[in-house]
Design a protein around this motif. Structure first.
Motif, PDB file in Angstrom:
ATOM      1  N   GLU A  94       0.884  -1.338   0.164  1.00 35.80           N
ATOM      2  CA  GLU A  94       0.095  -0.126  -0.021  1.00 35.80           C
ATOM      3  C   GLU A  94       0.785   1.351  -0.196  1.00 35.80           C
ATOM      4  OE1 GLU A  94      -2.102  -3.367   1.984  1.00 35.80           O
ATOM      5  OE2 GLU A  94      -0.062  -2.333   2.142  1.00 35.80           O
ATOM      6  N   ASP A  95       0.388   2.385  -0.365  1.00 38.70           N
ATOM      7  CA  ASP A  95       0.851   3.618  -0.479  1.00 38.70           C
ATOM      8  C   ASP A  95       1.415   4.008   1.030  1.00 38.70           C
ATOM      9  OD1 ASP A  95       1.719   6.240  -0.521  1.00 38.70           O
ATOM     10  OD2 ASP A  95       0.105   6.744  -2.187  1.00 38.70           O
ATOM     11  N   PRO A  96       2.717   4.328   0.978  1.00 38.83           N
ATOM     12  CA  PRO A  96       3.063   4.760   2.488  1.00 38.83           C
ATOM     13  C   PRO A  96       2.711   6.010   3.039  1.00 38.83           C
ATOM     14  CG  PRO A  96       5.048   4.017   1.052  1.00 38.83           C
ATOM     15  CD  PRO A  96       3.961   4.176   0.094  1.00 38.83           C
ATOM     16  N   GLU A  97       2.027   6.851   2.114  1.00 35.61           N
ATOM     17  CA  GLU A  97       1.518   8.013   2.582  1.00 35.61           C
ATOM     18  C   GLU A  97      -0.079   7.524   3.077  1.00 35.61           C
ATOM     19  OE1 GLU A  97       2.427  10.844   2.988  1.00 35.61           O
ATOM     20  OE2 GLU A  97       4.425  10.071   2.206  1.00 35.61           O
ATOM     21  N   LEU A  98      -0.621   6.506   2.566  1.00 33.47           N
ATOM     22  CA  LEU A  98      -1.730   6.086   3.199  1.00 33.47           C
ATOM     23  C   LEU A  98      -1.949   5.542   4.514  1.00 33.47           C
ATOM     24  CD1 LEU A  98      -4.770   5.036   2.609  1.00 33.47           C
ATOM     25  CD2 LEU A  98      -3.878   3.024   1.665  1.00 33.47           C
ATOM     26  N   VAL A  99      -0.618   4.578   4.492  1.00 31.35           N
ATOM     27  CA  VAL A  99      -0.331   4.420   6.055  1.00 31.35           C
ATOM     28  C   VAL A  99      -0.022   5.414   6.990  1.00 31.35           C
ATOM     29  CG1 VAL A  99       0.954   2.748   7.352  1.00 31.35           C
ATOM     30  CG2 VAL A  99       0.575   2.371   5.177  1.00 31.35           C
ATOM     31  N   ARG A 100       0.489   6.616   6.339  1.00 33.98           N
ATOM     32  CA  ARG A 100       0.805   7.632   7.360  1.00 33.98           C
ATOM     33  C   ARG A 100      -0.453   8.466   7.876  1.00 33.98           C
ATOM     34  NH1 ARG A 100       5.172  11.599   7.260  1.00 33.98           N
ATOM     35  NH2 ARG A 100       5.942  11.175   4.913  1.00 33.98           N
ATOM     36  N   ALA A 101      -1.228   8.473   7.107  1.00 31.39           N
ATOM     37  CA  ALA A 101      -2.747   8.875   7.506  1.00 31.39           C
ATOM     38  C   ALA A 101      -3.126   8.032   8.614  1.00 31.39           C
ATOM     39  CB  ALA A 101      -3.689   8.945   6.535  1.00 31.39           C
ATOM     40  N   GLY A 102      -2.998   6.810   8.626  1.00 29.32           N
ATOM     41  CA  GLY A 102      -3.490   5.919   9.951  1.00 29.32           C
ATOM     42  C   GLY A 102      -2.713   6.163  10.961  1.00 29.32           C
ATOM     43  N   LEU A 103      -1.477   6.169  11.062  1.00 37.66           N
ATOM     44  CA  LEU A 103      -0.404   6.398  12.047  1.00 37.66           C
ATOM     45  C   LEU A 103      -0.769   7.751  12.803  1.00 37.66           C
ATOM     46  CD1 LEU A 103       2.853   5.450  10.307  1.00 37.66           C
ATOM     47  CD2 LEU A 103       1.555   3.985  11.871  1.00 37.66           C
ATOM     48  N   GLN A 104      -1.046   8.762  12.068  1.00 38.54           N
ATOM     49  CA  GLN A 104      -1.229  10.030  12.603  1.00 38.54           C
ATOM     50  C   GLN A 104      -2.639  10.012  13.282  1.00 38.54           C
ATOM     51  OE1 GLN A 104      -1.297  12.732   8.915  1.00 38.54           O
ATOM     52  NE2 GLN A 104       0.935  13.014   9.377  1.00 38.54           N
ATOM     53  N   ALA A 105      -3.686   9.125  12.794  1.00 36.05           N
ATOM     54  CA  ALA A 105      -4.921   9.081  13.679  1.00 36.05           C
ATOM     55  C   ALA A 105      -4.686   8.362  14.700  1.00 36.05           C
ATOM     56  CB  ALA A 105      -5.720   8.345  12.749  1.00 36.05           C
ATOM     57  N   ALA A 106      -3.675   7.121  14.778  1.00 31.15           N
ATOM     58  CA  ALA A 106      -3.610   6.249  16.020  1.00 31.15           C
ATOM     59  C   ALA A 106      -2.888   7.255  17.124  1.00 31.15           C
ATOM     60  CB  ALA A 106      -2.803   5.045  15.467  1.00 31.15           C
ATOM     61  N   LYS A 107      -2.083   8.186  16.707  1.00 39.73           N
ATOM     62  CA  LYS A 107      -1.418   9.211  17.725  1.00 39.73           C
ATOM     63  C   LYS A 107      -2.240   9.832  18.449  1.00 39.73           C
ATOM     64  CE  LYS A 107       1.916  10.574  14.948  1.00 39.73           C
ATOM     65  NZ  LYS A 107       3.193  11.360  14.604  1.00 39.73           N
ATOM     66  N   LYS A 108      -3.640   9.981  18.020  1.00 39.21           N
ATOM     67  CA  LYS A 108      -4.636  10.683  18.504  1.00 39.21           C
ATOM     68  C   LYS A 108      -5.578  10.199  19.543  1.00 39.21           C
ATOM     69  CE  LYS A 108      -4.537  14.090  14.753  1.00 39.21           C
ATOM     70  NZ  LYS A 108      -5.349  14.802  13.559  1.00 39.21           N
ATOM     71  N   LEU A 109      -5.339   8.964  19.720  1.00 40.95           N
ATOM     72  CA  LEU A 109      -5.940   7.711  20.405  1.00 40.95           C
ATOM     73  C   LEU A 109      -5.809   8.550  22.072  1.00 40.95           C
ATOM     74  CD1 LEU A 109      -4.872   4.470  19.454  1.00 40.95           C
ATOM     75  CD2 LEU A 109      -7.137   5.262  19.174  1.00 40.95           C
ATOM     76  N   THR A 110      -7.242   8.537  22.538  1.00 35.97           N
ATOM     77  CA  THR A 110      -7.374   9.097  23.807  1.00 35.97           C
ATOM     78  C   THR A 110      -7.415   8.175  25.043  1.00 35.97           C
ATOM     79  OG1 THR A 110      -9.567   9.888  23.381  1.00 35.97           O
ATOM     80  CG2 THR A 110      -7.953  11.427  22.847  1.00 35.97           C
ATOM     81  N   TYR A 111      -7.177   8.446  26.390  1.00 33.56           N
ATOM     82  CA  TYR A 111      -7.639   7.690  27.318  1.00 33.56           C
ATOM     83  C   TYR A 111      -7.260   8.447  28.587  1.00 33.56           C
ATOM     84  CZ  TYR A 111      -7.984   3.120  29.575  1.00 33.56           C
ATOM     85  OH  TYR A 111      -8.660   1.974  30.241  1.00 33.56           O
ATOM     86  N   PRO A 112      -8.281   8.138  29.330  1.00 36.94           N
ATOM     87  CA  PRO A 112      -8.344   9.125  30.685  1.00 36.94           C
ATOM     88  C   PRO A 112      -7.345   8.771  31.548  1.00 36.94           C
ATOM     89  CG  PRO A 112     -10.158   7.552  30.693  1.00 36.94           C
ATOM     90  CD  PRO A 112      -9.630   7.318  29.468  1.00 36.94           C
ATOM     91  N   HIS A 113      -6.748   7.660  31.542  1.00 37.88           N
ATOM     92  CA  HIS A 113      -5.763   7.223  32.621  1.00 37.88           C
ATOM     93  C   HIS A 113      -4.311   6.922  32.048  1.00 37.88           C
ATOM     94  CE1 HIS A 113      -9.237   6.312  35.149  1.00 37.88           C
ATOM     95  NE2 HIS A 113      -9.770   5.449  34.280  1.00 37.88           N
ATOM     96  N   PRO A 114      -3.533   6.840  32.815  1.00 43.17           N
ATOM     97  CA  PRO A 114      -1.921   6.761  31.988  1.00 43.17           C
ATOM     98  C   PRO A 114      -2.048   5.346  31.170  1.00 43.17           C
ATOM     99  CG  PRO A 114      -1.577   7.236  34.368  1.00 43.17           C
ATOM    100  CD  PRO A 114      -3.194   7.106  34.194  1.00 43.17           C
ATOM    101  N   LEU A 115      -1.347   5.483  30.229  1.00 48.88           N
ATOM    102  CA  LEU A 115      -1.455   4.421  29.149  1.00 48.88           C
ATOM    103  C   LEU A 115      -0.014   4.350  28.362  1.00 48.88           C
ATOM    104  CD1 LEU A 115      -3.460   2.364  27.479  1.00 48.88           C
ATOM    105  CD2 LEU A 115      -3.628   4.226  25.843  1.00 48.88           C
ATOM    106  N   ASN A 116       0.346   3.180  28.341  1.00 46.21           N
ATOM    107  CA  ASN A 116       1.546   3.054  27.614  1.00 46.21           C
ATOM    108  C   ASN A 116       1.122   2.556  26.025  1.00 46.21           C
ATOM    109  OD1 ASN A 116       4.104   2.235  26.696  1.00 46.21           O
ATOM    110  ND2 ASN A 116       4.469   0.375  27.827  1.00 46.21           N
ATOM    111  N   LEU A 117       1.363   3.382  25.414  1.00 47.38           N
ATOM    112  CA  LEU A 117       1.079   3.125  23.809  1.00 47.38           C
ATOM    113  C   LEU A 117       1.974   3.220  22.906  1.00 47.38           C
ATOM    114  CD1 LEU A 117      -1.705   3.196  22.214  1.00 47.38           C
ATOM    115  CD2 LEU A 117      -1.565   5.559  21.456  1.00 47.38           C
ATOM    116  N   GLN A 118       2.057   1.957  22.251  1.00 50.15           N
ATOM    117  CA  GLN A 118       3.125   2.053  21.319  1.00 50.15           C
ATOM    118  C   GLN A 118       2.640   1.469  19.911  1.00 50.15           C
ATOM    119  OE1 GLN A 118       6.644   2.123  21.876  1.00 50.15           O
ATOM    120  NE2 GLN A 118       5.971   2.670  23.823  1.00 50.15           N
ATOM    121  N   ILE A 119       2.878   2.176  19.017  1.00 43.11           N
ATOM    122  CA  ILE A 119       2.334   2.133  17.372  1.00 43.11           C
ATOM    123  C   ILE A 119       3.600   1.292  16.620  1.00 43.11           C
ATOM    124  CG2 ILE A 119       1.393   3.442  15.330  1.00 43.11           C
ATOM    125  CD1 ILE A 119       0.447   5.787  17.542  1.00 43.11           C
ATOM    126  N   HIS A 120       3.011   0.540  15.940  1.00 45.93           N
ATOM    127  CA  HIS A 120       4.063  -0.344  14.769  1.00 45.93           C
ATOM    128  C   HIS A 120       3.733  -0.435  13.539  1.00 45.93           C
ATOM    129  CE1 HIS A 120       5.611  -1.480  19.011  1.00 45.93           C
ATOM    130  NE2 HIS A 120       4.369  -1.595  19.155  1.00 45.93           N
TER     131      HIS A 120
END
Length: 616
Positions: free
Chosen positions: A122-148
């Motif tokens: 897939e187009d790397p720029e297509l994946v970039r859009a998903g990565l940027q969306a994943a970095k905006k994931l919210t959670y009200p408590h401390p969270l260890n979030l790793q995106i791969h």
């Protein structure tokens, strides 16, 4: 030039559907109607077997009767599937990992989540859009979030995008197992409590974790699946607006009058029946009561412990079975009644080396396969949940070739499981779970009887030979209550969802499903093609030649049949002509959506929106 998901301007404001609310009264009405439908259906099928066979044309009468019986069994399974819309309650969001475990020694630390974006070409720029969306994931408590980024394409450009977005890049030396192998490789080098699965084109909503992690307060919940939602589906143009383009104010008036009489009409909407609400909000959601909603890959989140433990248990069973086979072969070879314990241990060790440990099954349908493995782990009693609220958006197949590639993979993969690891015979699954999985697998056998349903009116219209003893009043008295009650019960069961388009495609997909069935019967391996994310140029008449043939032969048969009726030819009675005309027209109309999809071209405004997005 940054990539903007297709299309950028016209459809970005579309919002997903709102889940149907649960109503005990609505469910009671549905259960009453569907029960009545099945009772009258059984009455009709029994009458057909006992009283309606045409003994002068058994070659025609018996296949149709078998097809009707097979279809009725499918209806029984489908009714069981839809029986109840009750779903598990979501708990409060876990504050720490200990809140998601029944092990008191679990550390009191923040929950950790690994987000996997599996990609190949897939187009790397297509994946970039998903990565940027994943970095905006919210959670009200401390969270260890790793995106791969899980890149089986081994592309420097994809690695550069991951580095620019500040996420982890994972690749491997080979592509064994395709997507399943890609996920397994990533599991070996990550350690999050939960694994969130994303396709390359998926854009998760910020609320994804807030909507799903609460279910994992139940330590038995192994995964939560959220609905797929395709935000690029053409919404269509209201009939009054479309007619106004061609006829001005008069056309707008005609369109409004038509809509007042028959309801809203959208021209040019979703030519590929991609809208998945019926599947997720009705079919899969109503498997929650039986703990049988299966994983659909993207948009799901998994408990790592469940995936690894189920895989370990399956591996252990495979090692024991292989060792048993080796011991039996050794006894036959040596003639000994028993094998010494030391030799038995060596054989078991050898089997352990040869059997592969598979957290995700190497299979084209690894998502449903993993679901079956987890559901059958009776000792742990793993649970699944279909969360009905959409939490991500994706791109849909936008041409019939891409759609066909995707659906062939679904059909072939499912039938391959049926042939080689039938869940109906799998130990550990409960009876309700077996019935739910059986409903899925049985539906892919439908082309066998759908072909009979399609050609039967054609045979009668050209030959005058009836598949029943006669289209008498007795025939209509038996079939009419069943058809009416079935239609009414389906309408109530899918309140707010139209089943007409799905039913038409279900019938019209017979060549594709037959091809998948034949491939599995021949032992052909179902491949792992990546569904194209960009619209393929051109039309695809060759993909719908069988549907065109059915529609054309039916229309010609209707002309011939009514001509024969007008001249008084034997066999062409009024009752027979009415029954086969309604039947044949329904078949022909069901072929039209897929034929239209083969020649569909986007509205110029739609294409302009894509161009605007690229230029932006």
């Amino acid at each position: 030039m940054p990539f903007l998901p297709r299309p950028a301007s016209r459809f970005q404001t579309q919002v997903p559907w709102t889940p149907l609310p649960y109503s005990p009264l609505h469910e009671t009405v549905w259960q009453f109607l569907c029960t009545a439908s099945l009772v009258f259906g059984a009455w009709y099928i029994g009458w057909r077997w006992l009283k309606s066979l045409n003994f002068d044309a058994l070659w025609f009468s018996i296949p149709l009767l078998i097809a009707e019986t097979g279809s009725f069994i499918g209806l029984v399974l489908f009714t069981i599937n839809l029986w109840s819309a009750k779903s598990p309650l979501r708990g409060a969001l876990p504050v720490s990992a200990r809140d998601c475990s029944d092990d008191p020694t679990t550390p009191d630390r923040p929950v950790s989540v690994d987000v996997f974006f599996a990609t190949y070409s897939e187009d790397p720029e297509l994946v970039r859009a998903g990565l940027q969306a994943a970095k905006k994931l919210t959670y009200p408590h401390p969270l260890n979030l790793q995106i791969h980024v899980l890149d089986d394409g081994k592309r420097p450009t994809m690695e550069a995008v991951a580095r620019e977005e500040g996420v982890n890049y994972i690749t491997r030396s080979d592509n064994v197992g395709f997507k399943a192998g890609n996920l397994r490789n990533a599991m070996a080098v990550t350690s999050g409590d939960f694994i969130m699965i994303c396709d390359a084109d998926m854009l998760p909503f910020p609320s994804f974790l807030e909507e799903t992690l609460g279910y994992f307060r139940d330590p038995k919940v192994a995964w939560v699946q959220t609905p797929h939602w395709f935000y690029d589906i053409p919404p269509g143009i209201p009939l009054p607006a479309a007619l106004e383009r061609r006829l001005g104010a008069v056309g707008r008036g005609i369109g409004r009058l038509f809509e007042r009489m028959f309801g809203p009409v959208q021209l040019g909407e979703d030519p590929f029946a991609n809208d998945p609400q019926l599947f997720f909000d009705v079919i899969l959601r109503r498997r929650n009561w039986a703990n049988a909603s299966f994983c659909c890959g993207a948009g799901s989140i998994h408990r790592r412990e469940a995936v690894m433990e189920a895989a370990l248990r399956q591996w252990s069973d495979q090692v024991s079975a292989a060792a048993g086979r080796n011991e039996k072969a050794a006894r036959q070879l040596t003639g000994e009644a028993a094998i010494s314990e030391s030799i038995s241990d060596v054989m078991r060790w050898q089997s352990a080396l040869e059997e592969e440990f598979q957290p995700y099954k190497f299979h084209v349908s690894e998502d449903i396969y993993t679901s079956i493995v987890l559901h059958s782990d009776r000792e742990r009693g793993w649970k699944s949940v279909l969360h009905p609220v959409v939490q991500s958006k994706m791109l849909s197949p936008n041409d019939l070739l891409s759609w066909t590639i995707q659906r062939f993979k679904y059909a072939g993969g499912t039938l391959d499981i049926l042939a080689h690891d039938n869940p109906l015979f799998r130990r550990g699954l409960t009876l309700p779970q077996k019935l739910m999985y059986g409903s899925t697998f049985y539906s892919y056998l439908s082309p066998i009887w759908n072909v009979v349903f399609l050609i039967s009116p054609i045979i009668f219209l050209f030959s005058g030979i009836a598949p029943v003893a006669g289209y008498s009043l007795d025939f209509f008295l038996h079939i009419t209550p069943f058809l009416l009650l079935n239609e009414l019960s389906q309408l109530v069961a899918m309140w707010g969802n139209s089943n007409a388009k799905g039913r038409a495609w279900y019938l019209a997909m017979f060549p594709l499903n037959l091809q998948a069935l034949w491939a599995v019967v021949r032992g052909r391996k179902i491949s792992f093609p990546v569904t194209p994310k960009d619209r393929q140029v051109g039309t695809y008449g060759r993909l719908v030649r069988w549907q065109i043939g059915v529609a054309a032969l039916t229309v010609l048969g209707l002309i011939w049949g009514w001509a024969c009726y007008g001249t008084g030819r034997e066999g062409y009675t009024l009752g027979a002509m009415i029954a086969n005309t309604v039947w044949g027209l329904s078949n022909a109309l069901s072929m039209l959506p897929v034929i239209r999809a083969a020649y569909w071209q986007p509205d110029p405004v739609y294409e302009a929106a894509i161009v605007e997005g690229v230029k932006a």
